[in-house]
Structure formats: C-alpha cells, structure tokens
Design an enzyme around this catalytic site. Structure first.
Site, mmCIF file in Angstrom:
data_model
loop_
_atom_site.group_PDB
_atom_site.id
_atom_site.type_symbol
_atom_site.label_atom_id
_atom_site.label_comp_id
_atom_site.label_asym_id
_atom_site.label_seq_id
_atom_site.Cartn_x
_atom_site.Cartn_y
_atom_site.Cartn_z
ATOM 1 N N TYR A 13 -21.219 42.368 -5.812
ATOM 2 C CA TYR A 13 -20.518 41.759 -4.778
ATOM 3 C C TYR A 13 -18.865 41.980 -4.862
ATOM 4 O O TYR A 13 -18.205 41.759 -3.520
ATOM 5 C CB TYR A 13 -20.850 40.040 -4.689
ATOM 6 C CG TYR A 13 -22.114 40.217 -4.109
ATOM 7 C CD1 TYR A 13 -22.191 39.546 -2.602
ATOM 8 C CD2 TYR A 13 -23.205 39.999 -5.116
ATOM 9 C CE1 TYR A 13 -23.567 39.619 -2.284
ATOM 10 C CE2 TYR A 13 -24.484 39.883 -4.366
ATOM 11 C CZ TYR A 13 -24.687 39.387 -2.968
ATOM 12 O OH TYR A 13 -25.964 39.349 -2.486
ATOM 13 N N ILE A 14 -18.412 42.039 -5.898
ATOM 14 C CA ILE A 14 -16.864 42.362 -6.041
ATOM 15 C C ILE A 14 -16.558 43.688 -6.286
ATOM 16 O O ILE A 14 -15.779 44.463 -5.635
ATOM 17 C CB ILE A 14 -16.278 41.516 -6.737
ATOM 18 C CG1 ILE A 14 -16.341 39.845 -6.537
ATOM 19 C CG2 ILE A 14 -14.822 41.634 -7.070
ATOM 20 C CD1 ILE A 14 -15.962 39.280 -5.449
ATOM 21 N N ASP A 33 -22.508 51.132 -13.256
ATOM 22 C CA ASP A 33 -23.491 49.735 -13.444
ATOM 23 C C ASP A 33 -24.587 50.157 -13.983
ATOM 24 O O ASP A 33 -25.018 51.342 -14.347
ATOM 25 C CB ASP A 33 -23.862 49.581 -11.738
ATOM 26 C CG ASP A 33 -24.117 48.059 -11.781
ATOM 27 O OD1 ASP A 33 -23.373 47.308 -11.244
ATOM 28 O OD2 ASP A 33 -25.277 47.713 -12.269
ATOM 29 N N ARG A 161 -10.290 37.069 -5.730
ATOM 30 C CA ARG A 161 -10.305 35.719 -4.987
ATOM 31 C C ARG A 161 -10.879 35.770 -3.615
ATOM 32 O O ARG A 161 -10.400 35.139 -2.641
ATOM 33 C CB ARG A 161 -8.682 35.337 -4.950
ATOM 34 C CG ARG A 161 -8.194 35.355 -6.130
ATOM 35 C CD ARG A 161 -6.470 35.642 -6.002
ATOM 36 N NE ARG A 161 -6.006 34.234 -5.745
ATOM 37 C CZ ARG A 161 -4.750 34.158 -5.398
ATOM 38 N NH1 ARG A 161 -3.966 35.194 -4.889
ATOM 39 N NH2 ARG A 161 -4.148 32.763 -5.153
ATOM 40 N N LYS A 213 -7.060 31.465 -11.106
ATOM 41 C CA LYS A 213 -8.210 31.596 -10.434
ATOM 42 C C LYS A 213 -9.185 30.228 -10.425
ATOM 43 O O LYS A 213 -9.899 29.808 -9.716
ATOM 44 C CB LYS A 213 -9.133 32.897 -10.968
ATOM 45 C CG LYS A 213 -10.519 33.011 -10.460
ATOM 46 C CD LYS A 213 -10.624 33.065 -8.940
ATOM 47 C CE LYS A 213 -12.160 32.943 -8.512
ATOM 48 N NZ LYS A 213 -12.590 34.131 -8.270
ATOM 49 N N ARG A 220 -11.084 23.364 -4.736
ATOM 50 C CA ARG A 220 -11.993 23.364 -3.849
ATOM 51 C C ARG A 220 -13.330 22.289 -3.894
ATOM 52 O O ARG A 220 -13.907 21.667 -3.103
ATOM 53 C CB ARG A 220 -12.521 24.850 -3.269
ATOM 54 C CG ARG A 220 -13.144 24.757 -1.973
ATOM 55 C CD ARG A 220 -13.147 26.071 -1.364
ATOM 56 N NE ARG A 220 -14.008 26.319 -0.242
ATOM 57 C CZ ARG A 220 -13.791 26.172 0.943
ATOM 58 N NH1 ARG A 220 -12.621 25.367 1.201
ATOM 59 N NH2 ARG A 220 -14.616 26.408 1.928
ATOM 60 N N HIS A 251 -4.779 12.276 10.554
ATOM 61 C CA HIS A 251 -3.354 12.019 9.900
ATOM 62 C C HIS A 251 -2.923 13.487 9.251
ATOM 63 O O HIS A 251 -3.573 14.192 8.569
ATOM 64 C CB HIS A 251 -3.922 11.176 8.430
ATOM 65 C CG HIS A 251 -2.700 10.719 7.703
ATOM 66 N ND1 HIS A 251 -1.906 11.380 6.803
ATOM 67 C CD2 HIS A 251 -2.015 9.401 7.459
ATOM 68 C CE1 HIS A 251 -0.852 11.014 6.455
ATOM 69 N NE2 HIS A 251 -1.128 9.506 6.957
ATOM 70 N N GLY A 264 -23.077 25.233 -3.712
ATOM 71 C CA GLY A 264 -23.690 26.542 -4.179
ATOM 72 C C GLY A 264 -22.684 27.706 -4.356
ATOM 73 O O GLY A 264 -21.722 27.704 -4.416
ATOM 74 N N CYS A 267 -19.591 30.815 -7.943
ATOM 75 C CA CYS A 267 -18.273 30.635 -8.165
ATOM 76 C C CYS A 267 -17.941 29.341 -8.342
ATOM 77 O O CYS A 267 -17.336 28.548 -9.457
ATOM 78 C CB CYS A 267 -17.313 31.377 -7.001
ATOM 79 S SG CYS A 267 -17.888 33.246 -6.623
ATOM 80 N N LYS A 333 -24.556 29.151 1.846
ATOM 81 C CA LYS A 333 -23.724 28.905 2.975
ATOM 82 C C LYS A 333 -24.074 29.674 4.264
ATOM 83 O O LYS A 333 -24.963 30.571 4.324
ATOM 84 C CB LYS A 333 -22.156 29.061 2.644
ATOM 85 C CG LYS A 333 -21.701 30.310 2.205
ATOM 86 C CD LYS A 333 -20.261 30.472 1.837
ATOM 87 C CE LYS A 333 -19.705 31.704 1.678
ATOM 88 N NZ LYS A 333 -18.124 31.769 1.626
HETATM 89 N N1 SAJ Z 1 -18.890 23.779 0.859
HETATM 90 C C1 SAJ Z 1 -18.893 22.589 1.193
HETATM 91 N N2 SAJ Z 1 -18.217 21.946 1.994
HETATM 92 C C2 SAJ Z 1 -16.979 22.383 2.440
HETATM 93 C C3 SAJ Z 1 -16.873 23.886 2.021
HETATM 94 C C4 SAJ Z 1 -17.814 24.754 1.379
HETATM 95 O O1 SAJ Z 1 -20.245 21.947 0.934
HETATM 96 O O2 SAJ Z 1 -16.177 21.955 3.117
HETATM 97 C C5 SAJ Z 1 -20.053 24.465 -0.125
HETATM 98 C C6 SAJ Z 1 -20.613 25.672 0.666
HETATM 99 O O3 SAJ Z 1 -21.642 25.223 1.493
HETATM 100 C C7 SAJ Z 1 -21.089 26.533 -0.371
HETATM 101 C C8 SAJ Z 1 -19.923 26.158 -1.486
HETATM 102 O O4 SAJ Z 1 -19.294 24.918 -1.022
HETATM 103 O O5 SAJ Z 1 -22.300 25.962 -0.795
HETATM 104 C C9 SAJ Z 1 -19.125 27.455 -2.017
HETATM 105 O O6 SAJ Z 1 -18.474 27.838 -0.403
HETATM 106 P P1 SAJ Z 1 -17.041 28.372 -0.155
HETATM 107 O O7 SAJ Z 1 -17.264 28.940 0.926
HETATM 108 O O8 SAJ Z 1 -16.161 27.123 -0.403
HETATM 109 O O9 SAJ Z 1 -16.827 29.520 -1.401
HETATM 110 P P2 SAJ Z 1 -17.504 30.521 -1.955
HETATM 111 O O10 SAJ Z 1 -18.020 30.344 -3.322
HETATM 112 O O11 SAJ Z 1 -18.292 31.577 -1.268
HETATM 113 O O12 SAJ Z 1 -16.090 31.520 -2.274
HETATM 114 C C10 SAJ Z 1 -15.212 30.920 -3.074
HETATM 115 C C11 SAJ Z 1 -13.749 31.070 -2.339
HETATM 116 N N3 SAJ Z 1 -12.692 30.128 -3.294
HETATM 117 C C12 SAJ Z 1 -11.915 29.251 -2.461
HETATM 118 O O13 SAJ Z 1 -11.871 29.331 -1.563
HETATM 119 C C13 SAJ Z 1 -10.926 28.605 -3.328
HETATM 120 C C14 SAJ Z 1 -13.225 32.675 -2.593
HETATM 121 O O14 SAJ Z 1 -12.022 32.718 -2.380
HETATM 122 C C15 SAJ Z 1 -13.475 33.138 -4.111
HETATM 123 O O15 SAJ Z 1 -12.903 34.263 -4.151
HETATM 124 C C16 SAJ Z 1 -14.731 32.966 -4.588
HETATM 125 O O16 SAJ Z 1 -15.033 31.635 -4.500
HETATM 126 C C17 SAJ Z 1 -15.152 33.351 -5.938
HETATM 127 O O17 SAJ Z 1 -15.439 34.603 -5.987
HETATM 128 O O18 SAJ Z 1 -14.500 32.861 -7.070
#
Ligand code: SAJ
Length: 422
Positions: A13-14, A33, A161, A213, A220, A251, A264, A267, A333
């Site tokens: 994926y990356i 790979d 990222r 990272k 998050r 606010h 999920g 990451c 997601k």
């Molecule tokens: N989720 C929630 N509520 C929210 C936001 C997300 O429940 O408000 C859940 C999503 O449904 C999902 C999970 O969190 O199950 C993760 O989704 P995500 O969209 O937050 O993140 P990822 O895993 O797709 O990607 C993250 C990103 N990191 C940040 O935003 C800090 C991305 O920039 C990173 O590069 C990636 O992890 C990674 O490869 O580490």
C-alpha cells in the site's frame, strides 16, 4: 547528486505508490517483493491493491521502462524499505522480522555511497537496529553508527504519513520528516525525496522521526478513544452523542473526532503499541486509548444482543431464529475495500458465528469475501438486507448508505455506529 536508479523493498500500500511516483519523475525504480504474484501483476503494468489512480501511474511507469518488479534485490543507489511492522502476541510487542529480512536481502548488493531508508512505521530504535543488521551482514562496509559522517553507507528513517484513499496526492503534498542517522544521511535523503515531494522536507534525527510518526497516529487514536468513550457515556445518559459533539465543536478550541464501532486499519490500531512497548511504565494514556477503542466492537455486539432481546419481548410470537440483523459495511473505513483489522468485520463475524439469528452482510466495495470469512457469512445487496432486517446495524459510513431514506428503515431497530443517519 542526482539519483538515477533506486530500489523499493516492499510493493504494498505504501511501497508501490511511492515507487510509481519516483518512476513518474524518471528515476529508474527496481521494485522488490517476496510475493511473486504481485511482482508479475506489476510487471504487466497492473496493480494488486486498491488505491485511486494508482493503476494509471503504475501502468505508465512500467510501460515507459522506469518501474520494474522482481523478487530478488539488485544493486541501486538508494534502497527504500516499506515492509509491514506488525506486533506479535498478547503484549503487542513490535515484530521487526520483515525489516530484518529486508535488510538481510539487500545487504549483499549494497555498495559504498548507497543510501538506505526505512519508511516502515517503526518503534524507536528500529532504524539503529536495521543499521546493525546491515553492518553484521557487510563487515567490509562502514556504517553511521560506527563511522558517523565518514560512513560508506548513509541511513535514514523517513516515515510514510499518507492517508489510504489519498495516497498519490498526500505523497507529493505532505511535508516529509527526514530522520538521518547523521546530518549527511539526512541531506542525501532530502535530495532523494525532493525529486517529487512538494511539501517541506523537515530534517531531524532517526529516533525523533520514528517517534514523530508514532505520535501522529497515537494522537488520532487518543482523540478517537475520547469520542468513543463519550458515545458510551451518552448512551447511558440518553443523550445523542452526534448532536453533543456538533455542539461542543462550536467552541473555538474544541475539535472532537467521531465515534465509531472501533478503530481499524493497520496503522492507528497498531502504532500506539510501539510507544507502549518502548516505555510501558509511562505510556498510560496511550495504552488506555487502545483499550477503550478495542472495547468498542464488543460494546456494539452487546447493543445488538439487547436489541434482539427487546424484539423478543415486544413480539413474543418470534423466536431468536426469526430475527434478522443486517450489517451494513465491513471495511475499516468508508469507501475503500480494505478489510484489514476492521472492527466492522469483527462485529459481523462475531454476530454471524455466535448468534442464532440470521445475519446478513452488505459491503458494496467488495465482490467476494475472503475464504476464511465466507464460511460464516454471505454478502447480500442493500435492498435485500433492508427488506429482510429487523435490526439494521450501520457499521461503515459508505457514501452509498447515506441516501437510505428513513422510510426504508421505518419500524426496524436501527443501530447507527457512525452517526450517518443521526
Ligand atoms: N476513525 C474513527 N473516528 C474518526 C476518525 C477515524 O472512528 O473520527 C476510525 C476509522 O473509521 C478507521 C480508523 O479510525 O477505522 C483509522 O482511520 P483513519 O482515517 O483515521 O486513518 P488511517 O489508518 O487510514 O491512516 C492513518 C493516518 N494517520 C493520521 O491521520 C494521523 C495516515 O496519515 C497515516 O499515514 C496512516 O495512518 C499510516 O499509514 O500510518
């Protein structure tokens, strides 16, 4: 210095999008790979993962001769490692075996002047550990941990990222953290990334880059945990959490994230554990956020069980086998096809395996379920699921589910874990 040939170890994926973007800047990329099928697919100019527009970029890169995949490393000027870093066992200890085997695989073809970059999200110290593995395998070369700025090989950690679904855009536009083991290592890594990064290349050391990272994803996770905990508190207090969050976010200094069925992906649900494993005695909040988020799927399962019990009380002629639960969404997601570490999938699987009720599953982004899951549940379309369901369990906020009218779920018990219809 101008890089002419680089090698990407790990074409997932990356790795694959990064390789393709380098290739689009007319740098020859040798993609490596262990998965022969992935290698063959890429060499046909096709892709084995889902990411918007990636197919076009890979196709062009392969056709123009700038990207080629193989299972065996070949000499190059720079090696970028983008392999998985999962955790192992109950204690969530990081598992660096893929980095170790990547390091051991490239060691024989390393040459004086080469740059080795670890892109995989890693616990603090992993880059130094990788440098050790390389040094053990190549005693004839010198490395930054022993020879500093005079070393033959330059090493840096430059974590990816990018957000799945927006990888090509974010690869180019996001700032890039460059954590060299020495200043010269950073300088060389900057030169390489500047061939396509339009954001800033910000220099630090390798350990800070690793922690940076982990910090981003943990930030998050902690904030989602707050939202998830709020949703469970509000449920007890009979308050609509979605309305509550909207109000609180008015606010100027409050910005609460969205509750869901759990966290999920590969990451955010993984990386905070790397901080915990580095510093178990102090990373209390980081650990607790993981515990809260990991408890959410079971909370959702319990909600469904309560809803079934309520139906059986209000409709005594029914038995549990007459109750149908429709699970909407399985991916981790919205609007992607990725089932990895998906809480929605875990919930649907748990319900299918353990409930005597009928469980229907709708996932518009995949055509078939992976084999080991399909024995427990079958996919149906949205119309069929809505027509048959007594309980509609919304697990993923896919765009296609948004337009379901209130009339179509009228009379049914709706459990909306994402607030899509709130
Ligand atoms: N989720 C929630 N509520 C929210 C936001 C997300 O429940 O408000 C859940 C999503 O449904 C999902 C999970 O969190 O199950 C993760 O989704 P995500 O969209 O937050 O993140 P990822 O895993 O797709 O990607 C993250 C990103 N990191 C940040 O935003 C800090 C991305 O920039 C990173 O590069 C990636 O992890 C990674 O490869 O580490």
């Amino acid at each position: 210095m101008q890089f002419k040939t680089i090698s990407m170890i790990g074409l997932g994926y990356i790795g694959l999008p990064t390789a393709a973007v380098f290739a689009s800047r007319k740098i020859k990329v040798i993609g490596v790979d262990v998965n022969q099928k992935a290698v063959d697919t890429i060499n046909r100019g096709e892709i084995h993962i889902v990411e918007p527009d990636l197919d076009m970029v890979v196709h062009a890169a392969v056709k123009e001769g700038y990207l080629r995949a193989t299972t065996k490393p070949e000499p190059a000027e720079a090696f970028l490692i983008a392999v998985p870093t999962p955790f192992k066992g109950e204690n969530h200890e990081p598992d660096l075996r893929y980095i170790e085997s990547a390091a051991k695989a490239i060691a024989p073809v390393l040459a004086k002047g080469n740059l080795v970059i670890l892109e995989s999200t890693s616990p603090v110290g992993a880059t130094e550990q990788m440098a050790e593995w390389l040094a053990e395998a190549r005693p004839d070369l010198t490395f930054p941990q022993t020879h500093g700025e005079e070393s033959d090989i330059r090493i840096a950690h430059c974590p990816e990222r990018v957000l799945p679904g927006h990888v090509l855009r974010e690869l180019v536009r996001n700032d890039r953290i460059i954590g060299g083991m020495t200043a010269k290592c950073s300088q060389l890594a900057c030169t390489l990334y500047k061939s396509f990064v339009e954001g800033e290349c910000v220099v630090t050391n390798a350990r800070t880059a690793e922690m940076c990272k982990l910090t981003e994803n943990s930030f998050r996770d902690v904030n989602i945990a707050f939202a998830n905990e709020l949703s469970m508190i509000c449920d007890k207090l009979d308050i609509n959490v979605w309305e509550l969050i909207k109000l609180a976010n008015r606010h100027p200094r409050v910005n609460i994230l969205q509750p869901g069925p759990g966290v999920g992906g590969h990451c955010i649900a993984v990386d905070p554990w790397f901080i915990v494993s580095n510093t178990p005695e102090v990373a209390r909040l980081v650990r607790m956020a993981r515990v809260v988020n990991d408890s959410k799927p079971q909370w959702v399962v319990d909600k469904v069980k309560c809803a079934i019990a309520d139906i059986l009380v209000s409709e005594p002629q029914k038995s549990i086998v007459d109750v149908t639960v429709a699970c909407l969404g399985l991916t981790f997601k919205p609007d992607i096809d990725d089932l990895r570490e998906s809480p929605a999938l875990a919930i649907a699987k748990d319900l299918s395996e353990k409930l005597a009720s009928r469980v229907l599953v709708v996932e518009p982004n995949i055509t078939a379920l992976p084999e080991k899951i399909s024995e427990h549940m079958g996919l149906v379309d949205l119309d069929f699921a809505l027509a048959k369901a007594d309980i509609v369990l919304l697990l993923v906020d896919h765009a296609g589910f948004k337009s379901v009218s209130a009339a179509r779920v009228q009379g049914k018990t709706v459990i909306d874990t994402r607030g899509l219809w709130a």
